[in-house]
Each structure stands twice: as structure tokens, then as C-alpha cells.
Scaffold this motif. Sequence first.
Motif, PDB file in Angstrom:
ATOM      1  N   SER A 183       0.832  -1.203   0.000  1.00 28.62           N
ATOM      2  CA  SER A 183       0.000   0.000   0.000  1.00 28.62           C
ATOM      3  C   SER A 183       0.863   1.249   0.000  1.00 28.62           C
ATOM      4  O   SER A 183       0.585   2.211  -0.730  1.00 28.62           O
ATOM      5  CB  SER A 183      -0.933  -0.004   1.213  1.00 28.62           C
ATOM      6  N   ALA A 184       1.920   1.256   0.799  1.00 31.25           N
ATOM      7  CA  ALA A 184       2.836   2.401   0.813  1.00 31.25           C
ATOM      8  C   ALA A 184       3.520   2.556  -0.530  1.00 31.25           C
ATOM      9  O   ALA A 184       3.706   3.683  -1.012  1.00 31.25           O
ATOM     10  CB  ALA A 184       3.861   2.230   1.928  1.00 31.25           C
ATOM     11  N   LEU A 185       3.900   1.458  -1.151  1.00 28.74           N
ATOM     12  CA  LEU A 185       4.537   1.528  -2.468  1.00 28.74           C
ATOM     13  C   LEU A 185       3.570   2.056  -3.520  1.00 28.74           C
ATOM     14  O   LEU A 185       3.956   2.829  -4.401  1.00 28.74           O
ATOM     15  CB  LEU A 185       5.066   0.152  -2.873  1.00 28.74           C
ATOM     16  N   ARG A 186       2.308   1.664  -3.442  1.00 28.39           N
ATOM     17  CA  ARG A 186       1.328   2.167  -4.403  1.00 28.39           C
ATOM     18  C   ARG A 186       1.125   3.671  -4.214  1.00 28.39           C
ATOM     19  O   ARG A 186       1.060   4.426  -5.188  1.00 28.39           O
ATOM     20  CB  ARG A 186       0.008   1.428  -4.238  1.00 28.39           C
ATOM     21  N   ARG A 187       1.016   4.112  -2.962  1.00 25.89           N
ATOM     22  CA  ARG A 187       0.873   5.541  -2.702  1.00 25.89           C
ATOM     23  C   ARG A 187       2.093   6.308  -3.204  1.00 25.89           C
ATOM     24  O   ARG A 187       1.958   7.405  -3.774  1.00 25.89           O
ATOM     25  CB  ARG A 187       0.689   5.791  -1.201  1.00 25.89           C
ATOM     26  N   LEU A 188       3.271   5.736  -3.000  1.00 20.49           N
ATOM     27  CA  LEU A 188       4.492   6.387  -3.480  1.00 20.49           C
ATOM     28  C   LEU A 188       4.477   6.529  -4.993  1.00 20.49           C
ATOM     29  O   LEU A 188       4.843   7.589  -5.533  1.00 20.49           O
ATOM     30  CB  LEU A 188       5.720   5.586  -3.021  1.00 20.49           C
ATOM     31  N   THR A 189       4.065   5.492  -5.690  1.00 21.49           N
ATOM     32  CA  THR A 189       3.983   5.543  -7.149  1.00 21.49           C
ATOM     33  C   THR A 189       3.009   6.621  -7.604  1.00 21.49           C
ATOM     34  O   THR A 189       3.313   7.422  -8.500  1.00 21.49           O
ATOM     35  CB  THR A 189       3.545   4.172  -7.706  1.00 21.49           C
ATOM     36  N   LEU A 190       1.844   6.664  -6.991  1.00 20.93           N
ATOM     37  CA  LEU A 190       0.851   7.670  -7.356  1.00 20.93           C
ATOM     38  C   LEU A 190       1.350   9.077  -7.036  1.00 20.93           C
ATOM     39  O   LEU A 190       1.153  10.016  -7.826  1.00 20.93           O
ATOM     40  CB  LEU A 190      -0.462   7.393  -6.629  1.00 20.93           C
ATOM     41  N   GLN A 191       2.004   9.206  -5.900  1.00 24.46           N
ATOM     42  CA  GLN A 191       2.553  10.510  -5.522  1.00 24.46           C
ATOM     43  C   GLN A 191       3.585  10.986  -6.537  1.00 24.46           C
ATOM     44  O   GLN A 191       3.586  12.163  -6.944  1.00 24.46           O
ATOM     45  CB  GLN A 191       3.183  10.407  -4.127  1.00 24.46           C
ATOM     46  N   GLN A 192       4.455  10.079  -6.977  1.00 24.58           N
ATOM     47  CA  GLN A 192       5.470  10.431  -7.963  1.00 24.58           C
ATOM     48  C   GLN A 192       4.838  10.800  -9.298  1.00 24.58           C
ATOM     49  O   GLN A 192       5.254  11.768  -9.953  1.00 24.58           O
ATOM     50  CB  GLN A 192       6.451   9.266  -8.142  1.00 24.58           C
ATOM     51  N   ALA A 193       3.826  10.042  -9.701  1.00 27.66           N
ATOM     52  CA  ALA A 193       3.170  10.320 -10.976  1.00 27.66           C
ATOM     53  C   ALA A 193       2.500  11.690 -10.957  1.00 27.66           C
ATOM     54  O   ALA A 193       2.592  12.461 -11.931  1.00 27.66           O
ATOM     55  CB  ALA A 193       2.147   9.236 -11.286  1.00 27.66           C
ATOM     56  N   LEU A 194       1.837  12.017  -9.870  1.00 29.63           N
ATOM     57  CA  LEU A 194       1.181  13.319  -9.755  1.00 29.63           C
ATOM     58  C   LEU A 194       2.223  14.440  -9.750  1.00 29.63           C
ATOM     59  O   LEU A 194       2.041  15.472 -10.418  1.00 29.63           O
ATOM     60  CB  LEU A 194       0.330  13.366  -8.489  1.00 29.63           C
ATOM     61  N   ALA A 195       3.302  14.241  -9.003  1.00 26.60           N
ATOM     62  CA  ALA A 195       4.329  15.286  -8.913  1.00 26.60           C
ATOM     63  C   ALA A 195       5.017  15.512 -10.254  1.00 26.60           C
ATOM     64  O   ALA A 195       5.216  16.656 -10.686  1.00 26.60           O
ATOM     65  CB  ALA A 195       5.355  14.920  -7.843  1.00 26.60           C
ATOM     66  N   GLU A 196       5.380  14.430 -10.929  1.00 30.93           N
ATOM     67  CA  GLU A 196       6.113  14.556 -12.190  1.00 30.93           C
ATOM     68  C   GLU A 196       5.249  15.118 -13.307  1.00 30.93           C
ATOM     69  O   GLU A 196       5.772  15.641 -14.295  1.00 30.93           O
ATOM     70  CB  GLU A 196       6.696  13.203 -12.597  1.00 30.93           C
ATOM     71  N   SER A 197       3.938  15.028 -13.162  1.00 33.39           N
ATOM     72  CA  SER A 197       3.041  15.578 -14.178  1.00 33.39           C
ATOM     73  C   SER A 197       2.489  16.941 -13.774  1.00 33.39           C
ATOM     74  O   SER A 197       1.626  17.504 -14.463  1.00 33.39           O
ATOM     75  CB  SER A 197       1.886  14.611 -14.451  1.00 33.39           C
TER      76      SER A 197
END
Length: 240
Positions: free
Chosen positions: A69-83
Motif C-alpha cells: 500500500s505504501a509503495l502504491r501511494r508512493l507511485t501515485l505521488q510520484q506520478a502526480l508530482a512529475e506531471s
Amino acid sequence: MSFPLRAITLDLDDTLWPFAPIGARIDQVLHDWMRVHSPRTAERFPVAAMRELRERSFAENPHLHHDLSALRRLTLQQALAESGADPELLEPAYEVFYAARNQVQCYPDALDALARLAAKVPVAAVSNGNADLQRIGLSQHFVFQLGSREHGAAKPDASIFHAACARLGAAPGEVLHVGDHIEMDVLGAARAGLRSCWLNREAQRWSHPSLRPDLEFHTLTALADWLDAHPSFATEHAAA
């Protein structure tokens, strides 16, 4: 072969239900949601790119491998930030993921066999995944669910098996762990001192040179049939 059986610990993904269709649906549902709520993220991270980002996050954060769950949140956080998207979209996006993650289609044999097993001995879920049995609607068959996130370490670490045995009030040698994965389930359980059952739905060849599972079946029904045929194995159900 004879051993006392006071309880069963059961893997979830690819044991009760196949995970591949769930993963594919998650990818598409998340992408569709991003197209509506964060078009820049959807454009920057189509399905394949989001999958690559998730794999990179996994590789770069081994300390989080027990917490998907933490890894999924991290992925989503990175995707939002990079876009350049609104970071406040993180939790709504995660909830979209989690709802899709808990839409499972059990193997045809799984539900009936699970009920039969639970009628014989206590059954506990022990999983590295982040499925929620309450949301799925299967919690009534389990005495508890122990996830790697809750425990702090993932299978095949012996400690998660030992924690489950302690909660079951049974010695490791009196608990049968059932799962599909050779390393995570069968070898992990065996090295922790549990009895092991390989649920080999894909008819794979056993690969370990020395250790072998105590039992091997292609369906959960076959395990339930085996337990029905060996009632003396479930020696202390009432005490458990």
C-alpha cells in the motif's frame, strides 16, 4: 505421512483468486480516473508508463517491500508530482486503486473448499498482499487476517509465520500453510517449521533440490477432500 493439524494459514492472491486480472483492471481503472481528474498525469503516464514507474518504485524502495500500500501511494505521488498535478489527488486516486484491488473473482473451487476447510479447523489468512477480506466479503471464513504490512515483514520471513501460529495458539508443526508460491509460501513455511501445502494450480514442476512440500494439490477442493479423508489429522479443532 502423519502430523497433527490444529490450524491452516492460507495465502490469498493466486491461491483463492488469480491476481493477473485484478492487476490489469487496476491499471485501466486508474488510467481512466486520471483521464477525468488529472489529464496531464494520464498523458504523462499511460498504462505502460505507470507500470514502469511502479516497478521502479519497488526496485528503489526495498525497505517497503512488505508494504504494498505504501509503495502504491508512493507511485501515485510520484506520478502526480512529475506531471505537475494537484497533490491532493493522491488519496482519492489511492481509493480508486483500492476499490479495484478488492474486486476479486475467486477460482471456481475456492469458496466451497474454503468453507469446508474452515468447518474443520481454524483458518487464518497470511498474505504479502493488501487485499481486505472484509471488503471482499470473505472474512467470515477466517479467524483473522495477518498481512505483511501489519506484521512489518513479508513472507518468506519466518517471523510472519510464527506470529500467525502464536495468534492461533498452535505450534508451527501443528499448522499447515497453503499457498501457490514456491519460495514465499512453501519454502518460507517449511523453513519456519510449519507444514506446507503447495497449491499448484498451474501444474508447475517442483524446482527446489532438497526441500519439498508436505502436500501438493492442484485445487483447494483436493485439499478439502484430503482433510475429509484424514479426519484424525484435525486432532484438536475444539481446543484451537
